[in-house]
Design a protein around this motif. Structure first.
Motif, PDB file in Angstrom:
ATOM      1  N   GLU A 258       0.883  -1.181  -0.049  1.00  0.00           N
ATOM      2  CA  GLU A 258       0.044   0.211   0.104  1.00  0.00           C
ATOM      3  C   GLU A 258       0.920   1.400  -0.067  1.00  0.00           C
ATOM      4  N   SER A 259       0.284   2.259  -0.754  1.00  0.00           N
ATOM      5  CA  SER A 259       0.969   3.697  -0.674  1.00  0.00           C
ATOM      6  C   SER A 259       1.420   4.120   0.749  1.00  0.00           C
ATOM      7  N   ARG A 260       2.459   4.411   1.173  1.00  0.00           N
ATOM      8  CA  ARG A 260       2.663   5.174   2.525  1.00  0.00           C
ATOM      9  C   ARG A 260       3.037   6.703   2.267  1.00  0.00           C
ATOM     10  N   ILE A 261       2.484   7.530   3.147  1.00  0.00           N
ATOM     11  CA  ILE A 261       2.907   8.967   3.131  1.00  0.00           C
ATOM     12  C   ILE A 261       4.205   9.031   4.235  1.00  0.00           C
ATOM     13  N   ILE A 262       5.151   9.187   3.612  1.00  0.00           N
ATOM     14  CA  ILE A 262       6.455   9.410   4.644  1.00  0.00           C
ATOM     15  C   ILE A 262       6.529  11.052   5.003  1.00  0.00           C
ATOM     16  N   VAL A 263       6.526  11.154   6.137  1.00  0.00           N
ATOM     17  CA  VAL A 263       6.505  12.814   6.829  1.00  0.00           C
ATOM     18  C   VAL A 263       7.949  12.575   7.720  1.00  0.00           C
ATOM     19  N   SER A 264       8.369  13.981   7.904  1.00  0.00           N
ATOM     20  CA  SER A 264       9.244  14.174   8.816  1.00  0.00           C
ATOM     21  C   SER A 264       8.376  14.073  10.277  1.00  0.00           C
ATOM     22  N   SER A 265       9.154  13.632  11.305  1.00  0.00           N
ATOM     23  CA  SER A 265       8.870  13.341  12.432  1.00  0.00           C
ATOM     24  C   SER A 265       8.129  14.533  13.273  1.00  0.00           C
ATOM     25  N   ASP A 266       8.379  15.970  12.633  1.00  0.00           N
ATOM     26  CA  ASP A 266       7.837  16.876  13.707  1.00  0.00           C
ATOM     27  C   ASP A 266       6.408  17.227  13.062  1.00  0.00           C
ATOM     28  N   LEU A 267       5.877  16.308  11.995  1.00  0.00           N
ATOM     29  CA  LEU A 267       4.533  16.693  11.649  1.00  0.00           C
ATOM     30  C   LEU A 267       3.529  15.427  12.154  1.00  0.00           C
ATOM     31  N   MET A 268       4.415  14.484  13.090  1.00  0.00           N
ATOM     32  CA  MET A 268       3.653  13.382  13.638  1.00  0.00           C
ATOM     33  C   MET A 268       3.202  13.963  15.184  1.00  0.00           C
ATOM     34  N   GLU A 269       2.163  14.266  15.413  1.00  0.00           N
ATOM     35  CA  GLU A 269       1.757  14.489  16.879  1.00  0.00           C
ATOM     36  C   GLU A 269       1.569  13.455  17.876  1.00  0.00           C
ATOM     37  N   LYS A 270       1.758  13.609  18.797  1.00  0.00           N
ATOM     38  CA  LYS A 270       1.786  12.785  19.925  1.00  0.00           C
ATOM     39  C   LYS A 270       0.795  12.924  21.032  1.00  0.00           C
ATOM     40  N   ASP A 271       0.073  12.153  21.537  1.00  0.00           N
ATOM     41  CA  ASP A 271      -0.525  12.531  22.892  1.00  0.00           C
ATOM     42  C   ASP A 271       0.294  12.838  24.068  1.00  0.00           C
ATOM     43  N   PRO A 272       0.151  13.816  24.709  1.00  0.00           N
ATOM     44  CA  PRO A 272       0.782  14.324  25.921  1.00  0.00           C
ATOM     45  C   PRO A 272       0.935  13.519  26.964  1.00  0.00           C
ATOM     46  N   ARG A 273      -0.303  12.766  27.199  1.00  0.00           N
ATOM     47  CA  ARG A 273      -0.260  11.777  28.366  1.00  0.00           C
ATOM     48  C   ARG A 273       0.099  10.470  28.065  1.00  0.00           C
ATOM     49  N   THR A 274      -0.240  10.078  27.069  1.00  0.00           N
ATOM     50  CA  THR A 274       0.209   8.488  26.505  1.00  0.00           C
ATOM     51  C   THR A 274       1.550   8.282  25.517  1.00  0.00           C
ATOM     52  N   GLY A 275       1.827   9.412  24.720  1.00  0.00           N
ATOM     53  CA  GLY A 275       2.730   9.603  23.775  1.00  0.00           C
ATOM     54  C   GLY A 275       2.306   8.764  22.679  1.00  0.00           C
ATOM     55  N   ALA A 276       1.011   8.251  22.586  1.00  0.00           N
ATOM     56  CA  ALA A 276       0.504   7.672  21.278  1.00  0.00           C
ATOM     57  C   ALA A 276       0.485   8.508  20.131  1.00  0.00           C
ATOM     58  N   ARG A 277       0.955   7.830  18.828  1.00  0.00           N
ATOM     59  CA  ARG A 277       0.797   8.959  17.841  1.00  0.00           C
ATOM     60  C   ARG A 277      -0.709   9.152  17.388  1.00  0.00           C
ATOM     61  N   SER A 278      -0.775  10.288  16.689  1.00  0.00           N
ATOM     62  CA  SER A 278      -2.262  10.659  16.325  1.00  0.00           C
ATOM     63  C   SER A 278      -2.601  10.199  14.914  1.00  0.00           C
ATOM     64  N   PHE A 279      -1.603   9.553  14.087  1.00  0.00           N
ATOM     65  CA  PHE A 279      -1.691   8.909  12.738  1.00  0.00           C
ATOM     66  C   PHE A 279      -1.788   7.464  12.711  1.00  0.00           C
ATOM     67  N   LYS A 280      -2.286   7.005  11.841  1.00  0.00           N
ATOM     68  CA  LYS A 280      -2.023   5.402  11.908  1.00  0.00           C
ATOM     69  C   LYS A 280      -0.668   5.069  11.154  1.00  0.00           C
ATOM     70  N   ASP A 281       0.051   4.300  11.968  1.00  0.00           N
ATOM     71  CA  ASP A 281       1.442   3.936  11.503  1.00  0.00           C
ATOM     72  C   ASP A 281       1.577   3.443   9.908  1.00  0.00           C
ATOM     73  N   HIS A 282       0.683   2.501   9.631  1.00  0.00           N
ATOM     74  CA  HIS A 282       0.889   1.653   8.380  1.00  0.00           C
ATOM     75  C   HIS A 282       0.653   2.767   7.226  1.00  0.00           C
ATOM     76  N   VAL A 283      -0.055   4.096   7.644  1.00  0.00           N
ATOM     77  CA  VAL A 283      -0.003   5.161   6.332  1.00  0.00           C
ATOM     78  C   VAL A 283       0.742   6.081   6.617  1.00  0.00           C
ATOM     79  N   PHE A 284       1.179   6.889   7.878  1.00  0.00           N
ATOM     80  CA  PHE A 284       2.220   7.684   7.970  1.00  0.00           C
ATOM     81  C   PHE A 284       3.289   7.150   8.716  1.00  0.00           C
TER      82      PHE A 284
END
Length: 466
Positions: A258-284
């Motif tokens: 599947e096509s992936r969209i690779i972005v720099s890590s500063d565009l990946m938001e994280k949950d401040p409490r859990t540290g979880a990424r806001s986007f699905k890993d298999h896409v971003f």
């Protein structure tokens, strides 16, 4: 379980403990039998496999349909008709169980009104306890389970043949509150359907069998070399597992492709409490290793499905060879990819495979007639009579998977027209008559089949051979 509780535990765990016997099936066979059923029913398979192809189901289904494609059984005996009617309701199921587990039993159920019914006992549902000098099974254990009101009842049946051919049947009923053990023995009359059973019943006259009809795959045992029957797909079980793995890998190839969209890590938001990424890993996918690389990159790898499909096709071709199937019946290889030798060879092997299983059923029918005629007279079943398995039922399997009746008949007509064959011989073949070796036999054919003879010779330019 503590030592104290074990001392006072009167629960029976299994058949072997109940009767003080041992299953003579080897550990290798027990593992293989479980694997065949797991493959067929797609249960307990590895997480690395995808059984969506259901190859065992396809193999068994195709073989069963071909085996009985032109099957016909006829009889003029009323008691034999009752037996054949009961067999008719079970024949396809019995052959399928034989193909799956390598062997099975048909159990005759003689009804007071004269009906003959049969139940099928799968290989995974009985224990082989002993064999005689000819390797025929002489001691067997089966079980039947019933659940009523939260309680589990298990009927254990043991059938044993002695050296003089007498059959002894032992029945024991157990009750448990769980499925893990048989529990404790209770009277057979506890359940209505077992109230007429005897705990020990030795039949009054020899029957020279278990009173069951045995169906067994004629294939030589390729698991441990024992007399146990093996599944029709036993030689290809490893290949079937590989195909399931291959299917899982194909699915993974499409997922990874599947096509992936690779972005720099500063565009990946994280949950401040859990540290979880806001986007699905298999896409971003965030790249922390290259801080100077920012923005968005599209990753779209080439699919390699053709390589996986080519590998699966080769596996399927190997399965066809191992089992004795016609080339292309599973792999669907185009005719242009097969040589004349491959076509002839694989078709011939397939015909033999089908013929082997037709013989298995023919022998089962004969044994059913023999056993049921003895049991019928013994228990005074309405209409029961002594039967001759060789004469009282006629089984016709048709022309077979290789024989083309229409083509052969056309060739005979051409030979008659060319004067190379007597018309009477062609007529005898067409109607299944004995070969006419005497003038009287030839005259009988002419007298009885003259309209057909005239039709056959019309326009051929030939004259009757007086």
């Amino acid at each position: 379980m503590s030592i104290v509780s074990a001392l006072f535990d009167n629960k029976i765990r299994n058949f072997e403990q109940a009767f003080g016997v041992k299953d003579i099936t080897t550990p290798a066979m027990k593992t293989a039998i479980q694997d065949w059923y797991n493959l067929y029913y797609a249960t307990n398979l590895s997480k690395d496999e995808d059984p969506c192809q259901r190859l065992p189901v396809t193999i068994v289904n195709k073989l069963t349909k071909t085996i009985f494609s032109e099957y016909e059984a006829t009889t003029d005996n009323e008691f034999a008709k009752a037996i054949m009617t009961g067999l008719e309701r079970r024949r396809k199921q019995a052959i399928q169980h034989c193909l799956i587990g390598g062997e099975c039993f048909l159990k005759p159920l003689l009804m007071p009104d004269g009906r003959i019914e049969f139940s099928t006992i799968q290989r995974r549902n009985y224990l082989v306890l002993a064999r005689n000098e000819t390797d025929a099974i002489t001691d067997i254990g089966t079980q039947e389970s019933t659940e009523i009101g939260g309680k589990y009842y298990t009927l254990l049946e043991r059938r044993t043949i002695d050296a003089r051919g007498y059959l002894t049947i032992q029945n024991r009923l157990y009750q448990s509150t769980d499925k893990e053990s048989l529990g404790v023995e209770v009277p057979l009359s506890t359940l209505e359907k077992y109230k007429d059973l005897e705990r020990v019943n030795r039949l009054p006259q020899p029957i020279w069998s278990l009173g069951l009809i045995h169906l067994k795959n004629p294939l030589e045992n390729c698991v441990d070399g024992s007399e146990d029957g093996v599944s029709v797909y036993a030689p290809a079980a490893g290949l079937i597992h590989l195909i399931n793995v291959n299917e899982k890998q194909i699915n993974g190839e499409f997922e990874r492709g599947e096509s992936r969209i690779i972005v720099s890590s500063d565009l990946m938001e994280k949950d401040p409490r859990t540290g979880a990424r806001s986007f699905k890993d298999h896409v971003f996918v965030g790249l922390d290793e290259d801080p100077d690389r920012v923005g968005v990159t599209i990753f779209s790898p080439a699919f390699r499905e053709q390589s996986f499909l080519a590998r699966k096709r080769e596996y399927l071709r190997n399965i066809e060879s191992l089992i004795g199937l016609k080339r292309g019946i599973l792999s669907e290889v185009e005719e242009v990819e097969k040589t004349a030798t491959e076509i002839t060879s694989s078709s011939g092997e397939y015909n033999i495979t089908i013929t082997d299983f037709q013989e298995v059923w023919t022998n089962a029918v004969k044994e059913a007639l023999r056993v049921c005629s003895i049991l019928g007279e013994m228990y005074r079943i309405h209409g029961a009579t002594q039967l001759d398995p060789e004469k009282d039922v006629t089984i016709d399997w048709g022309d077979g998977v290789l024989f083309d009746r229409a083509r052969t008949w056309k060739e005979y007509q051409e030979m008659v027209a060319a004067g190379l064959l007597k018309p009477e011989i062609a007529i005898a073949w067409y109607f299944g008559l004995p070969f006419p070796e005497t003038p009287e036999a030839i005259n009988d054919i002419r007298a009885k089949y003259m309209p057909q003879l005239e039709e056959l010779t019309r326009g051929s330019g030939g004259e009757d051979d007086e």
